[in-house]
Design an enzyme around this catalytic site. Structure first.
Site, PDB file in Angstrom:
ATOM      1  N   LYS A  99     -15.830   3.970   8.379  1.00 54.62           N
ATOM      2  CA  LYS A  99     -15.351   3.971   9.768  1.00 54.62           C
ATOM      3  C   LYS A  99     -15.541   5.368  10.357  1.00 54.62           C
ATOM      4  CE  LYS A  99     -11.009   3.576  12.373  1.00 54.62           C
ATOM      5  NZ  LYS A  99      -9.548   3.317  12.257  1.00 54.62           N
ATOM      6  N   THR A 159       0.824  -1.208   0.000  1.00 51.90           N
ATOM      7  CA  THR A 159       0.000   0.000   0.000  1.00 51.90           C
ATOM      8  C   THR A 159       0.855   1.253   0.000  1.00 51.90           C
ATOM      9  OG1 THR A 159      -1.641  -1.262   1.262  1.00 51.90           O
ATOM     10  CG2 THR A 159      -1.963   1.109   1.107  1.00 51.90           C
TER      11      THR A 159
END
Length: 514
Positions: free
Chosen positions: A78, A14
């Protein structure tokens, strides 16, 4: 420049692909040529599956809508982190750290004032989730995506499958002109000035570059092994050095919060994704063995079937003494790590990339901005370290009757004398009923976590003196009631959809033929 300036990124994952994409977005290929070199046999660690709101800014910068990337990465929204059993002796079984959004400006004064009032011994409402819209959304299981008629900007993070996210970002980067080379790194080639001139692969190929990004994980093949940059360990302050991880079935209603539960020698995360739940036990090997940790982890999850395999990981907590040395920058695990609590890993990656882009632009692709860059990134790491460290220093586990055998680990954290002065000063301001905002302003350094986040932590822990014996009356001076905070956050929440319904609808819209 007569020819493109060449940036070589060693390592994918990532972090590497985030850098490649932000570089490609910032600079046209005629100006900067970006190559990412990745060894096919090295697996992605893939445990960082939660984010802060900075990732929302990342995708906005790249002009990638949530409806496009989230289904591909099995992502959920989230709004909140819930901490369970970290401070039982204070009477707090769990508390929330909601992400601060624009509408919360109306309740911030009430929250801060109530926290100061409670520090003076008066009984007022101080539970963080009751003052923040995202806390109310977490309670109701709603997504933080409002219609255009809602006139406020919302901040939130995501849960995602890190391996799927890495692959997705690789495809996006390739489409934007980033060169992807599959090769196994062998050694660093340096010039007379000490800068890296090229990377040599195991096959004998020599790949030249002008600037290098080390995304090789804890191995830190360029920064530490190649350039000899020292590593500054935080092991005396943060004890956790290991983790055991295992997925479980997807949650039925897809909560919009990460759950962090204190266990015997560390804590366990639970992260809800679309296709599964991510779980991990972060612990200190000084206080529990690998086998004991796995057994406790399985018991916590209610999974006794040994056929379901766990993965064990080792962590090295700290940061490089220089994040930029010579013509190379460390990024991700190669630059440092401050454990998964509060999901700051990708946050620090993104801040590092953004600071590097600013420095290179301001100094015409020279090393002129290196010293300021290193100070900036160092401050980011130290700010995150202080906030994470406070979770351990302030714990009250083992202080109540009937405490289990976890008292040793938690007592050692509580009694730890290796505290940075920056954290001790901040805690001193809190316990003297001072103003945290004024303390941050006086430091003249933008904090990694703002005053609202620190209030959430300290109030959530119940870090207050005993109540005064004589109270002026129920609710007297309680701005939560006086400002009708509950009506405001509950009214705001009426504008938001249920989390599961939104995810399912977005998934349908991305299916072929829809």
């Amino acid at each position: 420049m007569d020819k493109p300036w060449r940036i070589l990124i060693l390592g994918g994952g990532t972090a590497g692909w985030m850098a490649a994409n932000l570089f490609a977005k910032q600079w046209p290929s005629e100006q900067v040529q970006i190559t990412l070199i990745e060894a096919p046999e090295i697996p992605i660690i893939g445990v960082g599956e939660g984010s802060t709101p900075s990732l929302k800014r990342f995708f906005k910068t790249l002009d990638i809508p949530e409806r496009e990337w989230m289904p591909e990465c099995q992502a959920t929204y989230k709004t909140n982190i819930r901490f369970v059993d970290w401070s039982p002796a204070s009477g707090v079984s769990d508390y929330s750290h909601p992400f601060y959004s624009q509408p919360d400006v109306f309740n911030e004064r009430a929250f801060f004032t109530n926290c100061r009032t409670r520090r003076l011994g008066l009984n007022v409402v101080t539970e963080p989730e009751r003052f923040f819209v995202n806390g109310e959304l977490a309670r109701q299981g709603k997504a933080p995506v409002a219609p255009k008629s809602f006139p406020f900007h919302m901040e939130y993070g995501y849960h995602f499958d890190s391996q799927l996210l890495g692959r997705y970002l690789a495809r996006v980067a390739a489409a934007r002109g980033v060169v992807h080379r599959q090769a196994t790194f062998a050694q660093v080639l340096r010039n007379n000035a000490g800068d890296i001139s090229a990377l040599q692969t195991r096959a004998g190929d020599v790949i030249d570059g002008d600037f290098f990004i080390d995304c090789t994980g804890f191995a830190s093949l360029l920064m530490q092994q190649g350039l000899g940059v020292p590593f500054r360990s935080y092991a005396q302050q943060l004890f956790n050095d290991s983790a055991v991880v295992m997925p479980s079935a997807a949650a039925q209603h897809f909560p919009v919060e990460t759950r962090s539960t204190a266990l015997t020698a560390g804590w366990c995360w639970h992260i809800p994704l679309m296709h599964r739940s991510g779980n991990g036990y972060v612990y200190s090997s000084q206080f529990i063995s690998k086998d004991q940790a796995e057994a406790e982890f399985r018991a916590h999850l209610g999974v006794s079937d040994s056929a379901q395999e766990c993965r064990h990981l080792k962590m090295r907590v700290g940061q490089l003494e220089q994040h930029w040395a010579y013509n190379c920058v460390g990024l991700g695990l190669s630059q440092g790590f401050i454990e998964p609590l509060e999901a700051t890993a990708l946050h620090l990656v993104q801040l590092t990339i953004e600071a590097l882009i600013d420095a290179l632009d301001q100094h015409q692709f020279t090393c002129g901005g290196r010293e300021q860059f290193n100070r900036t990134v160092n401050n980011h790491f130290e700010g995150v370290r202080d906030y994470i460290l406070a979770h351990y220093k302030l714990n009250t586990r083992g202080l109540v009757n009937g405490a289990g055998d976890d008292a040793g680990y938690w007592r050692a954290n509580r009694d730890n004398k290796h505290m940075p002065e920056s954290l001790l000063q901040l805690l001193d301001v809190w316990f003297r009923c001072g103003d945290l905002e004024a303390e941050f302003a006086q430091r003249k350094i933008k904090p990694a976590f703002n005053a609202a986040s620190w209030h959430c932590l300290l109030a959530g822990y119940g870090a207050f003196p005993p109540l005064a014996p004589n109270q002026p009356g129920l609710g007297k001076g309680d701005l939560y009631r006086e400002c009708e905070v509950a009506n405001f956050v509950e009214g705001c929440a009426l504008n938001f959809p249920l989390h599961k319904a939104l995810l399912m609808n977005d998934r349908k819209l991305t299916e072929p033929g829809s």
